[in-house]
Design an enzyme around this catalytic site. Structure first.
Site, short mmCIF file in Angstrom:
data_model
loop_
_atom_site.label_atom_id
_atom_site.label_comp_id
_atom_site.label_asym_id
_atom_site.label_seq_id
_atom_site.Cartn_x
_atom_site.Cartn_y
_atom_site.Cartn_z
N GLU A 1 -4.95 13.36 6.90
CA GLU A 1 -5.19 14.27 5.77
C GLU A 1 -6.28 15.27 6.14
O GLU A 1 -6.14 16.47 5.93
CB GLU A 1 -5.63 13.49 4.52
CG GLU A 1 -4.56 12.65 3.89
CD GLU A 1 -4.43 11.29 4.55
OE1 GLU A 1 -5.15 11.03 5.54
OE2 GLU A 1 -3.59 10.50 4.10
N ALA B 1 -14.46 2.89 0.53
CA ALA B 1 -13.58 2.53 -0.57
C ALA B 1 -14.35 2.51 -1.89
O ALA B 1 -13.76 2.59 -2.95
CB ALA B 1 -12.96 1.17 -0.31
N ASP C 1 -10.23 -5.64 2.51
CA ASP C 1 -8.98 -6.28 2.10
C ASP C 1 -9.05 -7.79 2.25
O ASP C 1 -8.20 -8.51 1.73
CB ASP C 1 -7.81 -5.78 2.96
CG ASP C 1 -7.35 -4.40 2.54
OD1 ASP C 1 -7.49 -4.09 1.34
OD2 ASP C 1 -6.85 -3.65 3.39
N PHE D 1 -15.84 8.24 4.62
CA PHE D 1 -15.18 7.77 3.42
C PHE D 1 -15.45 6.28 3.25
O PHE D 1 -15.45 5.53 4.22
CB PHE D 1 -13.68 8.00 3.54
CG PHE D 1 -12.90 7.51 2.36
CD1 PHE D 1 -12.73 8.31 1.24
CD2 PHE D 1 -12.33 6.25 2.38
CE1 PHE D 1 -12.03 7.85 0.15
CE2 PHE D 1 -11.62 5.77 1.29
CZ PHE D 1 -11.47 6.59 0.18
N ASP E 1 0.86 -1.18 0.00
CA ASP E 1 0.00 0.00 0.00
C ASP E 1 0.89 1.23 0.00
O ASP E 1 1.90 1.26 0.69
CB ASP E 1 -0.87 0.01 1.26
CG ASP E 1 -2.09 -0.87 1.07
OD1 ASP E 1 -2.56 -0.97 -0.08
OD2 ASP E 1 -2.54 -1.46 2.07
N LYS F 1 -15.73 15.87 -0.60
CA LYS F 1 -14.35 15.95 -1.08
C LYS F 1 -13.90 14.51 -1.37
O LYS F 1 -14.35 13.57 -0.72
CB LYS F 1 -13.44 16.61 -0.06
CG LYS F 1 -13.22 15.82 1.23
CD LYS F 1 -12.30 16.59 2.15
CE LYS F 1 -11.59 15.78 3.21
NZ LYS F 1 -12.34 14.93 4.09
N ASP G 1 -13.45 14.58 10.04
CA ASP G 1 -12.56 13.60 9.41
C ASP G 1 -11.32 13.43 10.29
O ASP G 1 -10.53 14.36 10.44
CB ASP G 1 -12.18 14.13 8.01
CG ASP G 1 -11.32 13.13 7.26
OD1 ASP G 1 -10.89 12.14 7.87
OD2 ASP G 1 -11.10 13.36 6.06
#
Lengths: 680, 565
Positions: free
Chosen positions: A343, A373, A520, A371, A302, A393, A339
């Site tokens: 970031e 995936a 995953d 968020f 990753d 965003k 968030d």
């Protein structure tokens, strides 16, 4: 880049040593010994030799019998030491959980619990854990949020957050709640936790042999049968040559020829390999996975956290034409307030610093959109200036999609600014209000120092690195070039990741990856080596075949090296063991036949003093070499990443040529000593 | 040892290579069913043959079907040959009036020819009718060689194919081996031999009166056609008793050179066929070349040792000529001796029994290595690939990966089968050889006392186990005891190796092919060639060193001190 040992025990710790001495005796039990065919044969030989000694009372045969028993004991000792070291590691983990009393409840809402010993918890049981409690078993947080001290497992002292839902829900038995209260659903039956499986891997008695170890054992059994054939037929050839070989000498010849060195150290090597992994705070669910790690051709890494330092930093707001830069900053600020990712925090910080915004901007009811995936965007729904506003965003293609645009139909300045950021390796994050694109946030990625060199090394070992990222292809390409990976998968979704793994496997390659999220899990299960982060979800941890307790994705590289080192140690000692036989022949064959054919003294190249001493010296060497090589078996052969060609050259020189020459010297020295002491 | 001699050895190797190269590429086309250039002529014959025998050439076989076909084919051949010998008295073409061959000798001979061993406990001209020679010996020279080629091709397909189930069709592979390779080569070589003066007729033996007035019976018959295939098919069973030392089998220096090349040619070519069939994506050429070089080094090493031993025989300044044809001399004899035992041919142009102890040990060791130095047609290379598997497994772990060969992972199953092959070969040598040295029936056949006698017995069982068939001489083998024990050795050495070999092919054919990377264990480098040679010598050496010490080694050491046997 060499493998270091974070928590290395001294090679022969006092208590381990004492326990191992005791264990080497209990392992003489034929039922245990038969697991190791070479040593079982040696045991029978020692027994026969003892019988011969009792019958004839020859002092040389007596000494040979003694050394044969020592050979078996030394091999047992090697295994016991390896086990002891593994157990010491496991015990320190196990200790934390033995006496835990769980607070068992029937439903999440229930407030009164029943005290139940942790060992009686079954899969699916619910338990309450409050401040100060030790979590009674592996499981998932199904309600609440808490800080957990996982230092018992990871050695990391800073507590971590565990909460229901999302990717941070898994907890490990033996860790301690520092604050708050959670309800945990136990996910394993007693005896099946990761810790239990790991303990099984380092305990010889319960250990499953790995595929490669099985193949090697077959070879060793084959060689044992071959030499049995040689030794059994030899008396006939000797009888024709008018000589009889003393039974004790025949037994000695057999034992020096069969691969006792590798046979005696094989399981110690395997256990020590698992133990090395544990010491790196990686738990393997099977030995097979550790071996597969050595075979890896492709590493999927990753980008975030592995290749770049986890946090991307917002560095700039670029408003599109017709949009006020402050409006963009405000939208970005609002969308990021809830968030918790680095970031998100960096966007908030940048907005505060450049535009003096504050949390008071958010008033009234609002709904944070997390968020995912799939949507690859996050944001907030709120009332702004009396109107409903949906601020989003996210990745450029998903936001373009949201705005009803494509790469072709989007305004030129949008595409230009996105590409400009991407080309420099940054991540463009588009911001939209009510599906109207406002501008782009420039997130800067910072490649970890030293990572480039590691990829160069991996390449020299023949391992291809593929960077996996949700970024668009341009960004991905720029970072890939900067980090020096061989390939990248941009705009990765769990499905594409799975596809990539399947495609590589179809081409015959073995793939390793690490992951943490529930999405995953399929890829982790598909990969040949899947390493789940300990912080990851239970689904990921179930799907993976290794778990990294430190949750450090770069460790995948070390895992590969440990796998390689394990295989190399076996190969090196096998080669050494077989090469040794040449010298042993030159010691024993002249000794056996010199009375019948004095001319054969010409092949007594070591000039050993007499037949008795020659045979005794060979058998003493054969026993002592096992002890001498225990440290090598436990530590593993030195591994420096290099191409197969140069590894082979180096190891052939040390273990092949060395294995040919060393016994000539050692047997000669032992012979001198044996003669000087008048033992034969 | 002269420079001219070295030049001759070099020229021999070079000449073999120059012919083997195109031959190998041609054979690759034969086995991959590509145009060969002579399909126009042979295609109809081939199709007609399939039609008559009801063979579906497109039907591929799983390894078990392939193995069963191979065994059935050989058992039937064996029975036919046994019947021919037992009934030859009643059958035509028996000018010399040969009587029925005894049951134990017939069993031994039938097995000997079916296993490509061609050990002969009989003299051809005094035992066999022309019909037996032609329909028994000559036919088996073709079919046993073709069987070896088919098994090899199946193994190579195992490595060449990716995740497949089948290995080809045994009947088709045998047919194509005979029709496209062995027959054309044998016809050409027969014509050459006839030109050189080898008889090819069905005439009765000639009664001649010698210059001294004595009566002599001169044996003859369809010799050239059998000699051609016995050399090319690494069979080695001579038409006449003394094999290629007989002037009718080997009349000139040119026939000697050609026969000496022929006995290695197809086995050498098949190494290059292997490389071609593996393909360039796995650098097949280089893989084949590596095995070719390893084999060549072992062969030349053997020749040099034997040459040195024969030219440095104690007090004899000129070297020893005992047992050698004066027409050929020392060097041509040792080249032949080394080549015929390295390849599993077994024909001789000198008597190995009369070599010096070390000189005689070279042929013995060549066979003890398992007939992998070029070896038998097909069987040599499939034996070598087993050794490669073991070498790759032992040393391959040292690069930190699961060992693989040609991209196929070598795992427990392959090792189990390879170890089986490794164990099967010395079993008859050590057990039956040992028994023969203590049982009175065994001891009765030994001519020379002391270590030389031990070598005679050791050589006989090594030669039969390895399916070589060359005789050391000195041992009277035509007794029920030796006929039957050697039959057992030949059967074990052939079919107990073929079956696990095909099983390995079946195991690897289903595997993926791991792409080559810098982490791949290199199997085409000089380093690997050295490693492979070392493993072959060490495994062979460890198995046989004790018995060699009691045979040729001690004999050599004693002859240095002046004791001869």
């Amino acid at each position: 880049m060499s493998i270091h040992h974070p928590q290395a025990l001294s090679l022969f710790d006092g208590s381990i040593f004492r326990a191992a001495v005791k264990d080497s005796l209990t392992k003489m039990d034929p039922r245990i010994l038969i697991r190791n065919p070479v040593m079982f044969t040696t045991g029978i030989a020692a027994m026969l030799c003892t019988v011969v000694f009792v019958r004839d009372f020859s002092p040389v045969i007596g000494q040979i019998a003694g050394w044969l028993w020592f050979t078996v004991l030394f091999a047992n000792f090697a295994e016991a030491v390896a086990e002891g070291r593994g157990k010491a590691q496991a015990d320190s983990m196990r200790r934390t959980r033995t006496e835990t009393v769980a607070k068992k409840i029937d439903t999440i809402e229930q407030t009164n619990w029943k005290n139940t010993p942790a060992s009686q918890l079954r899969k699916g049981d619910l338990v309450v854990c409050e401040t100060g409690d030790t979590i009674p078993g592996d499981g998932d947080v199904v309600f609440g949020i808490a800080t957990v001290d996982e230092s018992a497992i990871t050695g990391e002292s800073a507590p971590v957050i565990r909460e229901s839902g999302g990717d941070r829900s898994a907890v490990t038995g033996g860790t301690r709640i520092v604050s708050d209260r959670v309800v945990v659903r136990i996910s394993v039956d007693p005896g099946h936790s990761f810790l239990d499986r790991m303990i099984a891997l380092v305990e010889g008695a319960k250990r499953q042999k790995t595929p490669n170890e099985i193949a090697l054992t077959i070879l060793l059994v084959g060689m044992t049968i071959l030499f049995l054939l040689v030794v059994v037929s030899l008396p006939a050839f000797a009888a024709y040559s008018n000589t009889t070989i003393p039974t004790g000498f025949l037994i000695a010849l057999l034992i020096t020829l069969i691969p006792t060195t590798i046979g005696g150290l094989l399981s110690a090597i395997g256990i020590a390999g698992m133990d090395r992994l544990v010491r790196f705070n990686v738990i393997a669910k099977s030995g097979r996975a550790v071996e597969a790690a050595g075979d890896i051709d492709v590493l999927l890494l990753d980008k975030t956290g592995t290749i770049t330092i986890g946090a991307r930093q917002a560095s700039e707001f670029i408003a599109f034409s017709g949009v006020n830069e402050r409006e963009l900053a405000e939208a970005a600020f609002l969308a990021s307030l809830a968030d918790e990712t680095p970031e998100g925090k960096s966007i908030v910080a940048l907005a505060k610093a450049n535009f003096g915004l504050s949390e008071s901007l958010l008033s009234g009811p609002s709904q944070f959109i997390e968020f995912s995936a799939h949507t690859r965007m996050s944001g907030i729904d709120l009332t702004l200036d009396g109107q409903n506003a949906a601020i989003r965003k996210g990745a450029s293609d998903s936001l373009l999609n949201l705005a009803g645009l494509t790469q072709q139909t989007a305004p030129k300045d949008v595409i230009q600014s996105v590409e400009k950021i991407a080309r420099t390796g940054g991540t463009p994050l588009l911001v939209a209000k009510n599906s109207r694109l406002l501008g782009v946030i420039h997130l800067k990625d910072i490649v970890k120092p030293g990572i480039r060199e590691r990829f160069v090394t991996l390449r020299s070992m023949g391992i291809r690195t593929v960077m996996v990222t949700g970024d668009n292809p341009l960004t991905a390409a720029a970072i890939a070039a900067e980090a020096g990976v061989d390939d990248f998968l941009a705009e990765a979704t769990p499905e594409r990741k799975l596809e990539l793994i399947r495609a590589e496997q179809k081409g015959g390659r073995l793939v390793a990856m690490c992951g943490d999220g529930s999405n995953d899990a399929p890829a982790l299960a598909q990969a040949d080596v899947g390493v789940a982060m300990n912080t990851g979800t239970q689904a990921a941890r179930e799907a993976a075949n290794m778990i990294d307790l430190d949750s450090d994705p770069t460790k995948l590289i070390e895992v590969v090296m440990i796998g390689k080192q394990l295989l190399m140690s076996r190969g090196a000692l096998t080669t050494f063991s077989i090469a040794n036989d040449v010298a042993k022949y030159f010691a024993i064959i002249p000794a056996l036949f010199i009375t019948a054919y004095p001319a054969l003294s010409a092949i007594n190249v070591m000039n050993l003093s007499n037949p008795n001493s020659a045979v005794l010296s060979a058998i003493i060497f054969n026993a002592l070499i096992i002890i001498a090589l225990i440290p090598l078996a436990l530590k593993g052969v030195t591994y420096r990443p290099a191409s197969a060609q140069s590894l082979l050259r180096r190891n052939l020189l040390i273990y092949g040529l060395g294995g040919l020459l060393v016994p000539f010297i050692c047997i000669k020295l032992i012979d001198m000593l044996v003669t000087a002491l008048g033992l034969a | 040892m002269t420079w001219l001699g070295f030049a001759e050895i070099a020229a021999y190797m070079a000449a073999v290579t120059v012919i083997a190269w195109p031959l190998g590429l041609y054979m690759a086309r034969v086995f991959t069913h590509q145009p060969t250039g002579i399909d126009l002529a042979l295609g109809p014959v081939e199709r007609a043959f399939y039609a008559v025998c009801r063979i579906d050439r497109t039907k591929e076989q799983h390894w078990t079907e392939y193995a069963v076909a191979c065994l059935v084919f050989n058992v039937i051949g064996l029975l036919v040959m046994y019947a021919l010998m037992r009934l030859q008295e009643l059958l035509p073409l028996n000018h010399a009036g040969q009587s029925a061959v005894s049951p134990d000798l017939s069993i031994n001979t039938a097995i000997s020819f079916a296993t490509n061993t061609n050990w002969q406990n009989y003299g051809g001209e005094s035992t066999m009718s022309y019909l037996t020679q032609m329909m028994g010996m000559t036919v088996h020279n073709f079919t046993s060689a073709a069987t070896g080629m088919a098994v090899l091709v199946a193994l190579v397909r195992g490595f060449a194919r990716k995740q497949a189930n089948t290995l080809g069709n045994f009947y088709v592979d045998v047919t194509r081996s005979v029709l496209y390779v062995l027959l054309p080569a044998a016809i050409l070589f027969t014509l050459f031999l006839v030109w050189q003066g080898v008889p090819q007729n069905l005439d009765p033996y000639t009664q001649a009166t010698t210059l001294e007035g004595a009566q002599q019976i001169i044996a003859q018959g369809p010799a050239a056609s059998q000699i051609a295939i016995k050399q090319l098919g690494t069979n080695g069973g001579g038409f006449f008793n003394v094999n290629s030392a007989h002037p009718f089998e080997n009349p000139t220096i040119f026939s000697n050179l050609a026969e000496c090349m022929a006995l290695i040619l197809i086995a050498a070519g098949l190494v290059l066929t292997f490389g071609r069939m593996i393909g360039e994506d796995r650098s097949g050429k280089a893989q084949g070349r590596a095995l070719y070089i390893a084999m060549s080094l072992l062969l030349v090493g053997g020749i040099l040792i034997a040459w040195w031993a024969e030219t440095h025989a104690g007090a004899l300044a000129q070297g020893t000529m005992e047992g050698k044809e004066t027409r050929f001399g020392i060097l041509d004899s040792v080249i032949w001796a080394a080549a015929t035992t390295a390849s599993s041919n077994g024909s001789v142009n000198s008597m190995h029994d009369s070599f010096t102890p070390l000189g005689g040990m070279v042929p013995l060791v060549n066979m003890m290595l398992g007939e992998v130095v070029f070896g038998g047609v097909g069987s040599g290379l499939h034996g070598m690939i087993i050794d490669v598997i073991l070498a790759v497994f032992i040393a391959g772990l040292m690069v930190g990966r699961t060992p693989e060969y040609l991209g196929k992972k070598i795992e427990a199953k392959e090792i189990k089968l390879a170890v089986l092959c490794l164990l099967v070969f010395p079993l008859p040598i050590l057990i039956l050889g040992g028994l023969s040295l203590v049982l009175p029936v065994g001891l009765a056949g030994i001519a020379a006392p002391g270590p030389h006698g031990l070598t005679e017995v050791l050589y006989a069982f090594t030669s039969t186990s390895a399916n070589n068939g060359s005789a050391f001489g000195g041992l009277s083998g035509n007794t029920p005891y030796y006929n039957l024990t050697m039959s057992l050795a030949m059967l074990i050495g052939r079919f107990l190796v073929i079956v696990p070999t095909l099983a390995i092919a079946g195991a690897v054919v289903g595997k993926k092919i791991v792409p080559v990377s810098a982490g791949t264990f290199p199997t085409q480098s000089g380093q690997f060639i050295g490693l492979l040679i070392a493993i072959i010598l060490i495994i062979g050496g460890l198995t046989f060193f004790p018995v060699l010490a009691l045979g040729p080694i001690v004999e050599h050491l004693m002859s240095v001190n002046g004791s001869l046997f």
